[in-house]
Enzyme design. Sequence first.
Site, PDB file in Angstrom:
ATOM      1  N   CYS A   2       0.843  -1.189   0.000  1.00 56.88           N
ATOM      2  CA  CYS A   2       0.000   0.000   0.000  1.00 56.88           C
ATOM      3  C   CYS A   2       0.883   1.245   0.000  1.00 56.88           C
ATOM      4  CB  CYS A   2      -0.866   0.009   1.242  1.00 56.88           C
ATOM      5  SG  CYS A   2      -1.867  -1.474   1.410  1.00 56.88           S
ATOM      6  N   ARG A  27       4.276  -0.054  -6.405  1.00 55.44           N
ATOM      7  CA  ARG A  27       4.163  -0.916  -5.235  1.00 55.44           C
ATOM      8  C   ARG A  27       2.989  -1.885  -5.361  1.00 55.44           C
ATOM      9  NH1 ARG A  27       7.117   1.964  -1.148  1.00 55.44           N
ATOM     10  NH2 ARG A  27       6.015   1.032   0.576  1.00 55.44           N
ATOM     11  N   TRP A  86      -3.749  -2.415  -1.267  1.00 54.83           N
ATOM     12  CA  TRP A  86      -3.675  -3.764  -1.812  1.00 54.83           C
ATOM     13  C   TRP A  86      -4.325  -4.652  -0.761  1.00 54.83           C
ATOM     14  CZ3 TRP A  86       1.377  -6.150  -4.238  1.00 54.83           C
ATOM     15  CH2 TRP A  86       0.993  -7.064  -5.232  1.00 54.83           C
ATOM     16  N   ASN A 112      -1.030   1.848   6.328  1.00 55.58           N
ATOM     17  CA  ASN A 112      -0.291   0.737   5.712  1.00 55.58           C
ATOM     18  C   ASN A 112      -0.013  -0.296   6.790  1.00 55.58           C
ATOM     19  OD1 ASN A 112      -0.229   1.979   3.290  1.00 55.58           O
ATOM     20  ND2 ASN A 112       1.972   2.373   3.267  1.00 55.58           N
ATOM     21  N   GLY A 113       0.070  -1.556   6.390  1.00 60.04           N
ATOM     22  CA  GLY A 113       0.425  -2.587   7.362  1.00 60.04           C
ATOM     23  C   GLY A 113      -0.794  -3.261   7.957  1.00 60.04           C
ATOM     24  N   GLU A 495      20.202 -20.001  -8.739  1.00 55.87           N
ATOM     25  CA  GLU A 495      19.712 -18.638  -8.911  1.00 55.87           C
ATOM     26  C   GLU A 495      20.875 -17.642  -8.982  1.00 55.87           C
ATOM     27  OE1 GLU A 495      17.219 -17.294  -9.922  1.00 55.87           O
ATOM     28  OE2 GLU A 495      17.331 -15.226  -9.258  1.00 55.87           O
ATOM     29  N   LYS A 499      21.621 -15.286 -12.216  1.00 59.88           N
ATOM     30  CA  LYS A 499      21.672 -13.822 -12.094  1.00 59.88           C
ATOM     31  C   LYS A 499      22.964 -13.294 -12.692  1.00 59.88           C
ATOM     32  CE  LYS A 499      18.577 -12.875 -11.310  1.00 59.88           C
ATOM     33  NZ  LYS A 499      17.211 -13.200 -11.028  1.00 59.88           N
ATOM     34  N   GLU A 502      22.984 -13.654 -16.517  1.00 56.68           N
ATOM     35  CA  GLU A 502      21.946 -12.822 -17.130  1.00 56.68           C
ATOM     36  C   GLU A 502      22.372 -11.357 -17.248  1.00 56.68           C
ATOM     37  OE1 GLU A 502      18.457 -12.620 -14.665  1.00 56.68           O
ATOM     38  OE2 GLU A 502      17.170 -11.933 -16.284  1.00 56.68           O
ATOM     39  N   HIS A 518      31.624 -35.495 -10.750  1.00 59.17           N
ATOM     40  CA  HIS A 518      31.207 -36.304 -11.901  1.00 59.17           C
ATOM     41  C   HIS A 518      31.338 -35.539 -13.214  1.00 59.17           C
ATOM     42  CE1 HIS A 518      29.921 -39.377  -9.125  1.00 59.17           C
ATOM     43  NE2 HIS A 518      29.254 -38.449  -8.445  1.00 59.17           N
ATOM     44  N   LYS A 617      11.140  -8.649 -20.175  1.00 57.37           N
ATOM     45  CA  LYS A 617      10.646  -8.821 -18.809  1.00 57.37           C
ATOM     46  C   LYS A 617       9.717 -10.034 -18.714  1.00 57.37           C
ATOM     47  CE  LYS A 617      10.101  -7.796 -14.567  1.00 57.37           C
ATOM     48  NZ  LYS A 617      11.202  -8.204 -13.719  1.00 57.37           N
TER      49      LYS A 617
END
Length: 622
Positions: A2, A27, A86, A112-113, A495, A499, A502, A518, A617
Amino acid sequence: MCGIVGYVGQRAVQEILVAGLEKLEYRGYDSAGVSVLADGEIASVRAVGNLSKLRAAIDTSVAEADAAPVATITRPATTGIGHTRWATHGRVTESNAHPHFDTSDRVHVVVNGIVENYLVLKERLHDMGADFTSETDAEVIAHLVSHHMARGSLVEAVRAAYAELEGHYAFVAMSADEPDTLVGARKECPLVVGRGDGEQFLASAIDAFHAYTLDVQFVQDGELVVVRPGGVEFMDAEGTPIQREITTLDWSASTAEKGGYETFMLKEIHDQADAVAETVGYRTLRADGVDLGELELDESLLDGIDRVLILAAGTSFHAGLIGRYAIEEWARIPVEMDIASEWRYRNPIVSERELVIGITQSGETADTLAAMRLARERGAKVLACTNVRGSSATRECDGVLYTRAGQEVSVAATKTFVCQVATMYLLALRLGELRGTMGRARRTELVAEVKHLPSRISELLEGLDAPVKAAAERHADSSFFLYLGRHVGRAVALEGALKLKEISYIATDAYAGGEMKHGPIALLDESTPVVCVATDMPILDKMISNIQEVRARGAHVIAIATVGDTRLDDVADEVISIPRTDWMLQALLAVIPLQLFAYYVARKRGLNVDQPRNLAKTVTVE
Ligand code: AGP
């Protein structure tokens, strides 16, 4: 996440509020609203959907006010608050959108929260005659402040309300009885003041007002702030005044849109504590378990499953891999994984007792969507895990679990990844509870640790840039990096390697530690940096043996380890430490230094990290 924006000053406030909310759009939100104060009255407009809907609602309100003798939003108000919501508590409806107000419509708040004790407060306030008009937790704050205003000023009332509220939140309150005044309060969620000449701003992020001022004062945890056109007062929860210096930000227009960071990727790495807080906060209100019974998810979807299949691409696949270990460990359900683009072409076998989870941050990756569609056609129940409301994935499934990372601008997925991982932990915990595979004590322990992940991320990021940057710059000329890990550490290694390749265009490979001998061991010599994920876990000794094998070839070991673990001291050339938490949850933390490492290697090579070559994206083309 939010967004909050508030203004007191000389200018017409409506446009400042809506423009500020537009700056917070990244956000994520599903509804929005503004309240403005003029001539001792507050007028409010709220709308479901994006900010163009709010603008349209304001226009309608203006037109109606023009035609009526009683003006509403048309007054030249110069004090107001705005919010993008949200949904957490309560559906996405106009009445659940902020600002919320008390029974007499004299006190408005944006929040918020999460207010954890809202049910108790709501019942009490209701018994005292408060008329609730929303399903939200936030509304109790408006009634509570109003209740306390009977005995004092707005700031006294906010202070009294603050003392009664539990949870983590930031809010701004405004009263029709106190023109030109906003009072803000912060408990864990961010709040920042923008200082102007005869005008002040109060928002959840600088983005909301940086077009007007770069002189800022940060509200600290546990503090209240009173904002008037002529000045700003800070105080603690007891009302003791606090001096707060003004910081003048050295931001160009281009860094300003990146929250002061040089790139969106760096900003998004640093946004991760907030993003995870948004993702886990409202689902972990119960101490001994997780609640996922959300608007988009009927929990009966999780009943009677005897297998889980996770399908995804790229970074989302790696999040799924961590999810696999967590679900198997905590809920004891067998989990299979596949890359969506492979699974969909192998004439797959699925059953009605299978839960297929499609993970896609964008909700638009063609292969993942096609795999989800196929799974449904063949009778499986399909759960989407996505960051984007209304995305295609939300229509190709039987239920949705949202990550709440907010919009990710950089092509390199960072904050969406940690939120996907956090969501997998939540799902695994819930499945464990539903299936009775975890006792209450263990669940309570893990929920507490999950709730602490945001503060552990902040702790980790504080001071991480400099050492990781130094390590990255030492190795930026290497032509190949090997990444190793075991168990969840393998997913982290995959990951990290993705990254780096990429965004820096350096060849990388990632392997399970035990698999190195191996074949890939042939690649190692003195010139090879090997990034080893060696956080504390039941099989760390196995990983340490693998590191010894790497060292025996003379390769250079950069280890990601748990703080205070001395076992790596003698075997690694460089150690980057992460905070200690449950070993399964450390996977989420361990990826963060690797994101930063990739970032600084790429920057050292002078590359555009936000939009690496050949990548889009989202992958929507079949
Ligand atoms: C990673 O940084 C990438 N942007 C990429 O691997 C991405 O995770 C993949 O294309 C899947 O995207 P999705 O989560 O939107 O489906």
